[in-house]
Design an enzyme around this catalytic site. Structure first.
Site, PDB file in Angstrom:
ATOM      1  N   HIS A 155      15.115 -36.089 -12.284  1.00  0.00           N
ATOM      2  CA  HIS A 155      14.420 -36.584 -11.091  1.00  0.00           C
ATOM      3  C   HIS A 155      12.990 -36.065 -11.006  1.00  0.00           C
ATOM      4  CE1 HIS A 155      18.152 -38.313  -9.780  1.00  0.00           C
ATOM      5  NE2 HIS A 155      18.756 -37.144  -9.906  1.00  0.00           N
ATOM      6  N   ASN A 168      -1.163   1.865   5.892  1.00  0.00           N
ATOM      7  CA  ASN A 168      -0.398   0.808   5.223  1.00  0.00           C
ATOM      8  C   ASN A 168       0.075  -0.137   6.321  1.00  0.00           C
ATOM      9  OD1 ASN A 168       3.025   0.886   3.944  1.00  0.00           O
ATOM     10  ND2 ASN A 168       1.548  -0.759   3.905  1.00  0.00           N
ATOM     11  N   GLY A 169      -0.381  -1.395   6.260  1.00  0.00           N
ATOM     12  CA  GLY A 169       0.036  -2.346   7.304  1.00  0.00           C
ATOM     13  C   GLY A 169      -1.132  -3.217   7.718  1.00  0.00           C
ATOM     14  N   GLU A 212      15.674 -17.393 -11.364  1.00  0.00           N
ATOM     15  CA  GLU A 212      15.290 -16.001 -11.589  1.00  0.00           C
ATOM     16  C   GLU A 212      14.581 -15.843 -12.947  1.00  0.00           C
ATOM     17  OE1 GLU A 212      14.932 -13.479  -9.868  1.00  0.00           O
ATOM     18  OE2 GLU A 212      14.998 -11.771 -11.230  1.00  0.00           O
ATOM     19  N   GLU A 258       5.987 -13.947 -13.082  1.00  0.00           N
ATOM     20  CA  GLU A 258       5.524 -12.679 -12.520  1.00  0.00           C
ATOM     21  C   GLU A 258       4.756 -11.824 -13.516  1.00  0.00           C
ATOM     22  OE1 GLU A 258       8.546 -10.865  -9.261  1.00  0.00           O
ATOM     23  OE2 GLU A 258       9.400 -11.147 -11.238  1.00  0.00           O
ATOM     24  N   LYS A 289       5.644  -4.185  -5.299  1.00  0.00           N
ATOM     25  CA  LYS A 289       7.095  -4.020  -5.328  1.00  0.00           C
ATOM     26  C   LYS A 289       7.694  -4.158  -3.943  1.00  0.00           C
ATOM     27  CE  LYS A 289      10.829  -2.732  -7.541  1.00  0.00           C
ATOM     28  NZ  LYS A 289      11.340  -3.849  -8.351  1.00  0.00           N
ATOM     29  N   TRP A 336      -2.941  -2.549  -1.570  1.00  0.00           N
ATOM     30  CA  TRP A 336      -2.684  -3.960  -1.849  1.00  0.00           C
ATOM     31  C   TRP A 336      -3.420  -4.695  -0.744  1.00  0.00           C
ATOM     32  CZ3 TRP A 336      -0.511  -8.289   0.450  1.00  0.00           C
ATOM     33  CH2 TRP A 336      -0.151  -9.335  -0.416  1.00  0.00           C
ATOM     34  N   LYS A 357      10.799 -14.412 -13.409  1.00  0.00           N
ATOM     35  CA  LYS A 357      10.460 -13.270 -14.268  1.00  0.00           C
ATOM     36  C   LYS A 357       9.279 -13.609 -15.170  1.00  0.00           C
ATOM     37  CE  LYS A 357      11.912 -10.733 -12.633  1.00  0.00           C
ATOM     38  NZ  LYS A 357      12.667 -10.720 -11.461  1.00  0.00           N
ATOM     39  N   ARG A 360       3.523  -0.010  -5.082  1.00  0.00           N
ATOM     40  CA  ARG A 360       3.334  -0.614  -3.763  1.00  0.00           C
ATOM     41  C   ARG A 360       2.007  -1.362  -3.645  1.00  0.00           C
ATOM     42  NH1 ARG A 360       6.775   1.176  -0.033  1.00  0.00           N
ATOM     43  NH2 ARG A 360       5.349   0.548   1.607  1.00  0.00           N
ATOM     44  N   CYS A 388       0.858  -1.176   0.000  1.00  0.00           N
ATOM     45  CA  CYS A 388       0.000   0.000   0.000  1.00  0.00           C
ATOM     46  C   CYS A 388       0.896   1.229   0.000  1.00  0.00           C
ATOM     47  CB  CYS A 388      -0.934   0.106   1.206  1.00  0.00           C
ATOM     48  SG  CYS A 388      -2.062  -1.264   1.379  1.00  0.00           S
TER      49      CYS A 388
END
Ligand code: G6P
Length: 615
Positions: free
Chosen positions: A511, A101-102, A488, A495, A610, A75, A492, A27, A2
């Protein structure tokens, strides 16, 4: 997560708050809202969706006049993203308005108590409970808003950055923080409030970052007073001069922040080692390490804690530290580490890696390690962030603001910093000769140029992307230094294009993942020279035998993989431990192009944020 923004002063608050929200959308972007007071009315407008949706709605819904205002981009934590759950939230009397925010963890019993006292709630949020708790305290105790906020916060458990004002006293905004960031921009007879400094950089270079457990009453024309929420003691405000500029947070002609940031990597890496690497003299200077050299040289082990892409950078660092400095390394997800009662010794060095410097789990892991006596070192990008302040010492990556939610330049600059540290320790421990050390420094100096060269694969990445954009699954394989790069690369793709992708050590393929391979499955294989090349070529053969589609990331001039693969993308040759800095580039480009072709929101992928300031 947020983003919160506020303004009090002599200008119109609306454009400042709105633009601030746009800059903070990284955010969270489930919903957004703004509250303004125009001298006689409190006007609140909020909506599910992005700040752009809010703008369209708000300008037809309310007048945008007023020189006090707060705004929020959300968020969702408590309650689905819808208009009602969006912030700001107004108290039952209609006087107090808050952004938050929280998470208030004990909101349920507090809510119950307030319900018993006759309060009503229209949303499912913890924030609406908080604003009514503040109102209840204010009326019951007959105290000013600042005091009421303080008393109320002392009854809460959880995390917050809040801004609240009272429409009957519209010359002040009360702000407080615990666990979520809050910056105050200090202007002439005006103040700006925000989750980070980007909303106010064109107005002032002076910022105060509240510390955890602090609050302030921000008044027009008055000096700012900061207090501890717990014991009311006064704190001297520390005004920092910001190093940010507007250009850094704009797209500068690129279609998306992500591609701008991908292309910024040569400069970002140069900035990371600027002033630190003295190749001619054969030295690396890093204040945070120099001042604490003994801690590192005597470390029983290094524990790296991080989340997401930063965790992948940590995995690369594990290989580098062990190879060069011969110090045992463990890499931990901060979220697991903090809750699993880990064994931590006083002679452990804990390295916390975080782009934002705000990730709640990483922060908690740091606190745990500190409490158990370990020395904690931060590798952060955002200057002045919470993690950079909580750690004993640290090194900034100096990548500049990273705004695209999918991390790119933060990753390569984190690896650069960690490589510098590992090389420095190796030298002090006598594990590298002077000439080996210099060879690495010389090659590091060439890396920005080689990254530029790797970026020349952009067009080819677009061609490959076109062919595989409709895949529903993808596999990424790499060995040694390229194993974290495979992870990574897969992250990417997931996401930003929402294609299921998995990263695997190439040899582990047999495996399990090999069962998934058929002619529909693109397999991205990082098969650079050295780094177990022949073994990876054998893995490529195995994929070929099962009709998988092979996209090889190879070293310039490669012959073997080219013979087997459906596509190859070349990167320049470098020393093996530096390979991730190059092999990651085509994977970033591939994900970017696939997401663009699928018309996804590249910079703000669904459900992500983010900066993750909730656990
Ligand atoms: C979020 C971001 C990721 C990032 C992770 C850790 O999930 O979307 O890009 O890697 O948080 O963030 P940090 O700021 O601690 O590196």
């Amino acid at each position: 997560m947020c983003g919160i923004v506020g303004y009090i002063g002599y200008r119109e608050a609306y454009p400042i708050v709105l633009q601030g929200l746009q800059r903070l959308e990284y955010r969270g972007y489930d919903s957004a809202g703004i509250a303004l007071y125009d001298g006689s009315n409190l006007k609140v407008s909020k909506t599910k969706g992005k700040v752009e949706d809010l703008k369209n709605r708000l300008e037809s819904e309310i007048s945008t006049k007023g020189s006090i205002g707060i705004g929020h981009t959300r968020w969702a934590t408590h309650g689905v993203p819808n208009d009602i759950n969006s912030h700001p939230h107004v108290s039952n009397s209609g006087n107090l308005v808050i952004i938050h925010n929280g998470i208030i963890e004990n909101y349920d019993p507090l809510r119950q108590e307030l319900l018993n006292r006759g309060y009503t709630f229209s949303s499912d949020t913890d924030t609406e409970v908080l604003v009514n708790l503040i109102e209840d305290v204010k009326t019951k105790e007959n105290v000013k808003l600042g005091k009421a906020v303080q008393i109320a916060l002392n009854q809460t458990i959880g995390a917050y950055a809040i801004a609240v004002f009272d429409k009957t006293k519209p010359n002040e905004i009360v702000v407080a923080r615990l666990g979520s960031p809050l910056a105050i921009g200090v202007g002439e007879n005006e103040f700006f409030i925000a989750s980070d400094a980007t909303p106010f950089i064109e107005y002032t270079n002076n910022a105060i970052y509240l510390e955890d457990g602090e609050m302030a009453v921000v008044r027009n024309h008055k000096k700012l007073k900061i207090r501890k929420i717990k014991d009311d003691s006064l704190v001297d405000p520390y005004v920092q001069e910001l190093q940010l500029n507007l250009e850094q947070i704009e797209k500068g002609g690129y279609d998306h922040f992500m591609i701008k940031e991908i292309y910024e990597q040569p400069d970002a890496i140069t900035d990371t080692f600027r002033g630190r690497m003295k190749t001619k003299e054969g030295i690396i200077r890093m204040a945070g390490i120099d001042d604490n050299l003994d801690k590192f040289l005597n470390a029983r082990r290094i524990i790296i804690v991080a989340c997401g892409t930063s965790w992948h950078a940590g995995l690369v660092a594990e290989y580098i530290f062990e190879e060069f400095a011969r110090i045992p390394v463990e890499v931990e997800y901060a979220s697991e580490f903090r809750y699993r009662n880990p064994v931590i010794y006083e002679d452990d060095v804990v390295i916390a890696i975080s782009q934002s410097g705000e990730t709640a789990d990483t922060m908690a892991a740091i606190k745990l390690a500190k409490a158990q006596g370990a020395f904690v070192f931060g590798v952060c990008n955002v200057v002045g962030s919470s993690i950079s302040r909580e750690t004993h010492a640290g090194a900034y990556t100096h990548a500049g603001p990273e705004i695209g939610v999918a991390s790119t330049k933060a990753f390569t600059t984190q690896i650069t910093v960690l490589t510098l540290i590992a090389l420095k320790l190796a030298k002090h421990k006598g594990k590298l000769s002077a000439s080996e050390f210099r060879t690495y420094l010389q090659e590091l100096e060439r890396i920005p140029g080689k990254v530029k060269k790797a970026l020349e694969s952009n067009e080819q990445a677009a061609i490959v992307a076109k062919e595989y954009k409709d895949a529903t699954n993808a596999l990424y394989l790499g060995r040694g230094y390229n194993f974290p790069v495979a992870l990574e690369g897969a992250l990417k793709l997931k996401e930003i294009s929402y294609i299921h992708a998995e990263g695997y050590p190439a040899a582990e393929m047999k495996h399990g993942p090999i069962a998934l391979i058929d002619e529909q499955m693109p397999v991205f294989v990082i098969a650079t020279k050295k780094g177990h090349y022949e073994k990876v070529v054998s893995n490529v053969e195995e994929i070929k035998a099962r009709s998988g589609k092979i996209i090889g990331i190879v070293t310039e001039g490669d012959v073997e993989v080219r013979k087997l693969a459906d596509h190859v993308i070349e990167i320049p040759e470098t020393l093996e431990p530096l390979t991730p800095l190059l092999s990651t580039i085509p994977l970033q480009l591939l994900s970017y192009h696939i997401a663009v072709m699928l018309e996804k929101n590249v910079d703000q992928p669904r459900n992500l944020a983010k900066s993750v300031t909730v656990e």
